[in-house]
Design a protein around this motif. Structure first.
Motif: not given
Length: 189
Positions: A95-122
């Motif tokens: 969320a901090d990375v997204q907020e610091g992008s001045d609107g360039l990044f609209t969402e960010i999410f990280v997936m594990d080795g199975k494709g499951l969400n690990v973390g996300q900005s939204d």
């Protein structure tokens, strides 16, 4: 009349394809720069490694069950599974990375080795990304892979965006351990 409809669809497809290709170089450079930096950060790598220890043994039935629970929570007042992910330290970092992008990044999410969400900005619409190109074309390919989706108009912001994904790589082994996806507002490139 049928010919007109077909011609119109063909024209729209061509325009859409041209716009997608117009940003491919910039999106690829972004993937190999700022996005790769986030994907290789200690915050991302540590969180993916930790979750892989838990989810590595999950079978498809377990994954489907988790995804079903997540999807049911997206419209519910009570969202314990979603809250658990959104409230973790990785999600705060994203969320901090997204907020610091001045609107360039609209969402960010990280997936594990199975494709499951690990973390996300939204909140994402689903928990399991393992059946989608953003995960398959990065995690399964490994180090150096980049997946750039077609352009789509975000209905809420009325901006053109593309999803850009890269693998999360273990710095000790060079093996892909997960993936990260960034929604990129191409009007901000």
């Amino acid at each position: 009349m049928k010919f007109f409809a077909i011609a119109s669809l063909s024209c729209l497809f061509t325009i859409h394809s041209v716009h997608a290709n117009d940003f491919l170089d910039e999106l690829t450079a972004l993937a190999n720069g700022r996005i790769a930096e986030v994907a290789s950060s200690s915050e991302v790598v540590a969180a993916v490694k930790s979750q892989n220890e838990t989810t590595g043994s999950y079978d498809q039935a377990k994954i489907d069950s988790l995804d079903k629970t997540w999807r049911s929570e997206t419209d519910a007042a009570d969202q314990p599974m979603i809250d658990m992910v959104l409230d973790n330290p990785l999600s705060a970092y994203l969320a901090d990375v997204q907020e610091g992008s001045d609107g360039l990044f609209t969402e960010i999410f990280v997936m594990d080795g199975k494709g499951l969400n690990v973390g996300q900005s939204d909140v994402t619409s689903d928990y399991w990304q393992g059946d989608e190109a953003k995960w398959k074309d990065t995690f399964l390919v490994g180090k150096g892979a980049v997946h750039v989706s077609d352009l789509e108009e975000d209905e809420s912001t009325q901006t053109l965006q593309s999803q850009v994904s890269v693998p999360v790589v273990d710095p000790d082994t060079g093996a892909a351990i997960g993936a990260v996806t960034f929604g990129v507002n191409v009007e901000g490139l």
